[in-house]
Design a protein around this motif. Structure first.
Motif, PDB file in Angstrom:
ATOM      1  N   VAL A   1       0.802  -1.278  -0.239  1.00  0.00           N
ATOM      2  CA  VAL A   1      -0.060  -0.015   0.227  1.00  0.00           C
ATOM      3  C   VAL A   1       0.829   1.312  -0.002  1.00  0.00           C
ATOM      4  N   VAL A   2       0.784   1.894  -1.169  1.00  0.00           N
ATOM      5  CA  VAL A   2       1.637   3.256  -1.411  1.00  0.00           C
ATOM      6  C   VAL A   2       0.756   4.323  -0.975  1.00  0.00           C
ATOM      7  N   GLU A   3       1.218   5.358  -0.341  1.00  0.00           N
ATOM      8  CA  GLU A   3       0.627   6.798  -0.097  1.00  0.00           C
ATOM      9  C   GLU A   3       0.294   7.214  -1.327  1.00  0.00           C
ATOM     10  N   GLY A   4      -1.207   7.500  -1.503  1.00  0.00           N
ATOM     11  CA  GLY A   4      -1.587   8.034  -2.755  1.00  0.00           C
ATOM     12  C   GLY A   4      -2.392   7.195  -3.476  1.00  0.00           C
ATOM     13  N   ASN A   5      -2.564   5.778  -3.175  1.00  0.00           N
ATOM     14  CA  ASN A   5      -3.352   4.825  -3.921  1.00  0.00           C
ATOM     15  C   ASN A   5      -4.832   5.367  -3.871  1.00  0.00           C
ATOM     16  N   ALA A   6      -5.374   5.099  -4.978  1.00  0.00           N
ATOM     17  CA  ALA A   6      -6.748   5.811  -5.191  1.00  0.00           C
ATOM     18  C   ALA A   6      -7.624   5.006  -4.314  1.00  0.00           C
ATOM     19  N   GLU A   7      -7.468   3.706  -3.964  1.00  0.00           N
ATOM     20  CA  GLU A   7      -8.344   3.019  -3.189  1.00  0.00           C
ATOM     21  C   GLU A   7      -7.797   1.737  -2.340  1.00  0.00           C
TER      22      GLU A   7
ATOM     23  N   LEU B   1     -13.774   2.488  14.611  1.00  0.00           N
ATOM     24  CA  LEU B   1     -13.637   3.241  13.011  1.00  0.00           C
ATOM     25  C   LEU B   1     -15.122   3.567  12.545  1.00  0.00           C
ATOM     26  N   SER B   2     -15.082   4.760  12.220  1.00  0.00           N
ATOM     27  CA  SER B   2     -16.354   5.100  11.794  1.00  0.00           C
ATOM     28  C   SER B   2     -16.222   6.051  10.329  1.00  0.00           C
ATOM     29  N   ASN B   3     -17.377   6.308   9.558  1.00  0.00           N
ATOM     30  CA  ASN B   3     -17.366   7.129   8.284  1.00  0.00           C
ATOM     31  C   ASN B   3     -16.645   8.468   8.564  1.00  0.00           C
ATOM     32  N   SER B   4     -15.967   8.725   7.419  1.00  0.00           N
ATOM     33  CA  SER B   4     -15.341   9.993   7.064  1.00  0.00           C
ATOM     34  C   SER B   4     -15.466  10.349   5.931  1.00  0.00           C
ATOM     35  N   SER B   5     -14.618  11.580   5.526  1.00  0.00           N
ATOM     36  CA  SER B   5     -14.672  11.933   4.254  1.00  0.00           C
ATOM     37  C   SER B   5     -14.024  10.859   3.185  1.00  0.00           C
ATOM     38  N   ARG B   6     -12.836   9.996   3.957  1.00  0.00           N
ATOM     39  CA  ARG B   6     -12.090   9.368   2.983  1.00  0.00           C
ATOM     40  C   ARG B   6     -12.301   7.802   3.373  1.00  0.00           C
ATOM     41  N   VAL B   7     -13.065   7.519   4.462  1.00  0.00           N
ATOM     42  CA  VAL B   7     -13.363   6.237   5.166  1.00  0.00           C
ATOM     43  C   VAL B   7     -14.911   5.880   5.172  1.00  0.00           C
ATOM     44  N   THR B   8     -14.994   4.789   4.563  1.00  0.00           N
ATOM     45  CA  THR B   8     -16.271   4.194   4.465  1.00  0.00           C
ATOM     46  C   THR B   8     -16.437   2.799   5.287  1.00  0.00           C
ATOM     47  N   VAL B   9     -17.240   3.042   6.235  1.00  0.00           N
ATOM     48  CA  VAL B   9     -17.198   1.426   6.917  1.00  0.00           C
ATOM     49  C   VAL B   9     -18.646   0.895   6.676  1.00  0.00           C
ATOM     50  N   SER B  10     -18.726  -0.394   5.908  1.00  0.00           N
ATOM     51  CA  SER B  10     -19.949  -1.015   5.491  1.00  0.00           C
ATOM     52  C   SER B  10     -19.703  -2.452   5.709  1.00  0.00           C
ATOM     53  N   GLY B  11     -20.462  -2.721   7.103  1.00  0.00           N
ATOM     54  CA  GLY B  11     -20.527  -4.250   7.196  1.00  0.00           C
ATOM     55  C   GLY B  11     -19.294  -4.980   7.187  1.00  0.00           C
ATOM     56  N   SER B  12     -18.923  -5.646   6.618  1.00  0.00           N
ATOM     57  CA  SER B  12     -17.689  -6.749   6.656  1.00  0.00           C
ATOM     58  C   SER B  12     -16.610  -5.948   5.955  1.00  0.00           C
ATOM     59  N   GLU B  13     -16.869  -4.659   5.494  1.00  0.00           N
ATOM     60  CA  GLU B  13     -15.729  -4.095   4.524  1.00  0.00           C
ATOM     61  C   GLU B  13     -15.586  -2.583   4.730  1.00  0.00           C
ATOM     62  N   VAL B  14     -14.372  -2.307   4.805  1.00  0.00           N
ATOM     63  CA  VAL B  14     -13.887  -0.762   5.024  1.00  0.00           C
ATOM     64  C   VAL B  14     -13.212  -0.272   3.828  1.00  0.00           C
ATOM     65  N   ARG B  15     -13.474   0.677   3.524  1.00  0.00           N
ATOM     66  CA  ARG B  15     -12.974   1.410   2.172  1.00  0.00           C
ATOM     67  C   ARG B  15     -12.252   2.660   2.359  1.00  0.00           C
ATOM     68  N   ILE B  16     -11.076   2.822   2.058  1.00  0.00           N
ATOM     69  CA  ILE B  16     -10.045   4.136   2.212  1.00  0.00           C
ATOM     70  C   ILE B  16      -9.995   4.657   0.814  1.00  0.00           C
ATOM     71  N   GLN B  17     -10.267   5.818   0.563  1.00  0.00           N
ATOM     72  CA  GLN B  17     -10.230   6.614  -0.878  1.00  0.00           C
ATOM     73  C   GLN B  17      -9.847   8.072  -0.264  1.00  0.00           C
ATOM     74  N   PRO B  18      -8.709   8.522  -0.912  1.00  0.00           N
ATOM     75  CA  PRO B  18      -7.580   7.789  -1.271  1.00  0.00           C
ATOM     76  C   PRO B  18      -6.747   7.583   0.074  1.00  0.00           C
TER      77      PRO B  18
END
Length: 432
Positions: free
Chosen positions: A142-148, A172-189
């Protein structure tokens, strides 16, 4: 058939005519259990009983006890897995998901007690315990700046589960870059602040299991700098004494740690983050360049420094001594100036306070020397009054005396003829 008929005839004839029901108590109307567990649907009665009947969620008879005789219905899923406890509770061994549902128990008292039958419903929920939780990353590097970046949580077993995510010690909760949805967490960027330990907890009402995954975010190198540590305190920048030990150290911000290379006058001389010098020589002088390479981000930066090896230099201590001496000399000069100014001022004040000298001559105040009375031709009070010597042969002065005593000075040796006298001119000194 007789047994079954008897059971039906008993059930139809046994209810009493009274308005009071058989006392039946239930610990909990909801029983939650796990697959493979032994589960008891607990009840209790406070009266003598004639019969107890348990029905499954589909309304089918599981077992019956009439006048102390227990009959377990054959051919059902419960055969060989159920038993009736002394307090008339039903125990199901090795509970299965298909056992889930509403169970009904009905208790009747003997006719002699004149009590009506009483029924209770207990719900059984069967869960699959949570086991073998794991967290997976969508990318290995995981390199800084990765899209997702996605973090996915899973469990080998578990039913009716919920998920909870933590970053470090915080939920961990939702923020402008982080989305928490059940079994998955998505970080963008992705940025370097996302690096931490992520924990997923999977739980249902009967079990809980967790797993943590460390997230490392690669970035850099950046902020490269060279530090010079030598046994020398030359005040001139870049100068270091010959023969002393020292070290050049290169530092940069990089995850993972960078690969360091050193170049002296353009030539690669060493790898590693530092260069030691046991005894500096003139040949060690010149330009040094450090390069830092991050093998994950494939970025490289450089830093350079110049050192000059000398056999003599002005040290910081010497400069401090000179500065202290100069400051002391300046202080003494200031004190001397102050002293001279104050002295001159004192002399001026003394001159101002001194009585003024007389600038005019008053003939009445003149004192005539005793021998002058012997010479009547001296016309006192008339200015100028000549003053003669004792033999009347010489004239010492034609000026009047002062208020002090007068003595004759050495004659100048000149003689002149005037009338019948020889005149000698001389000088008089006045003593005040």
């Amino acid at each position: 058939m007789k047994g079954t008929a008897r059971c039906h005839s008993v059930l139809s004839l046994s209810p009493g005519s009274g308005a009071v029901e058989v006392t039946v108590t239930v610990d909990s109307s909801l029983v939650q259990s796990g697959v493979g567990w032994n589960t008891t649907l607990s009840v209790a009665n406070g009266s003598d009983l004639f019969s107890v009947v348990w029905l499954d969620p589909r309304g089918n008879n599981i077992l019956t006890r009439i006048n102390g005789v227990l009959v377990i219905k054959p051919g059902t899923q419960y055969e060989g897995r159920v038993e009736l406890q002394a307090n008339n509770s039903l125990t199901i061994r090795s509970t299965e998901p298909r056992d889930e549902g509403n169970y009904t128990v009905t208790m009747e008292a003997p006719a002699s007690l004149d009590l009506t039958p009483n029924s209770k419903v207990l719900r059984l929920e069967v869960y699959v315990p949570v086991t073998n939780v794991s967290v997976a990353l969508s990318a290995s590097d995981v390199v800084e700046g990765n899209a997702e970046l996605r973090l996915t949580c899973s469990a080998l077993t578990g039913s009716n589960v919920t998920y909870t995510w933590r970053k470090g010690a915080s939920v961990l909760s939702n923020s402008s870059r982080v989305t928490v949805s059940g079994s998955e967490v998505r970080i963008q960027p992705v940025n370097r602040n996302d690096a931490d330990s992520y924990t997923c907890t999977v739980h249902n009402v009967i079990s809980t299991s967790s797993h943590s995954q460390r997230l490392t975010v690669y970035y850099g190198p950046e902020s490269a700098a060279i530090q010079r540590d030598f046994e020398s305190d030359c005040v001139v920048p870049d100068q270091f004494l010959m023969g002393r030990s020292g070290r050049l150290s290169c530092n940069g911000v990089s995850v993972p740690a960078g690969v360091y290379k050193w170049f002296h006058k353009g030539q690669n001389i060493q790898n590693g983050s530092s260069i030691p010098f046991n005894s500096t020589r003139l040949k060690h002088g010149g330009n040094y360049t450090c390069t830092i390479l991050n093998t994950k981000t494939n970025k490289e930066i450089t830093a350079s420094t110049q050192i000059i090896i000398v056999d003599y230099c002005l040290s910081v201590g010497a400069v401090v001594g000179i500065a202290i001496g100069a400051a002391a000399g300046l202080l003494l000069l200031i004190l001397l100036i102050i002293f001279l100014v104050q002295r001159k001022r004192a002399q001026k004040n003394k001159a101002v306070n001194k009585p003024p000298l007389k600038t005019t001559f008053n003939q009445s105040e003149a004192k005539v020397l005793p021998w002058m009375n012997e010479y009547p031709e001296i016309r006192r009070g008339i200015s100028p009054t000549p003053i003669y010597s004792a033999d009347h042969m010489s004239v010492y002065s034609i000026y009047p005396p002062s208020t002090g005593s007068m003595v004759a000075s050495t004659a100048d040796g000149e003689f002149r003829l005037s009338s019948s006298r020889t005149t000698r001119s001389g000088k008089l000194s006045t003593l005040v």
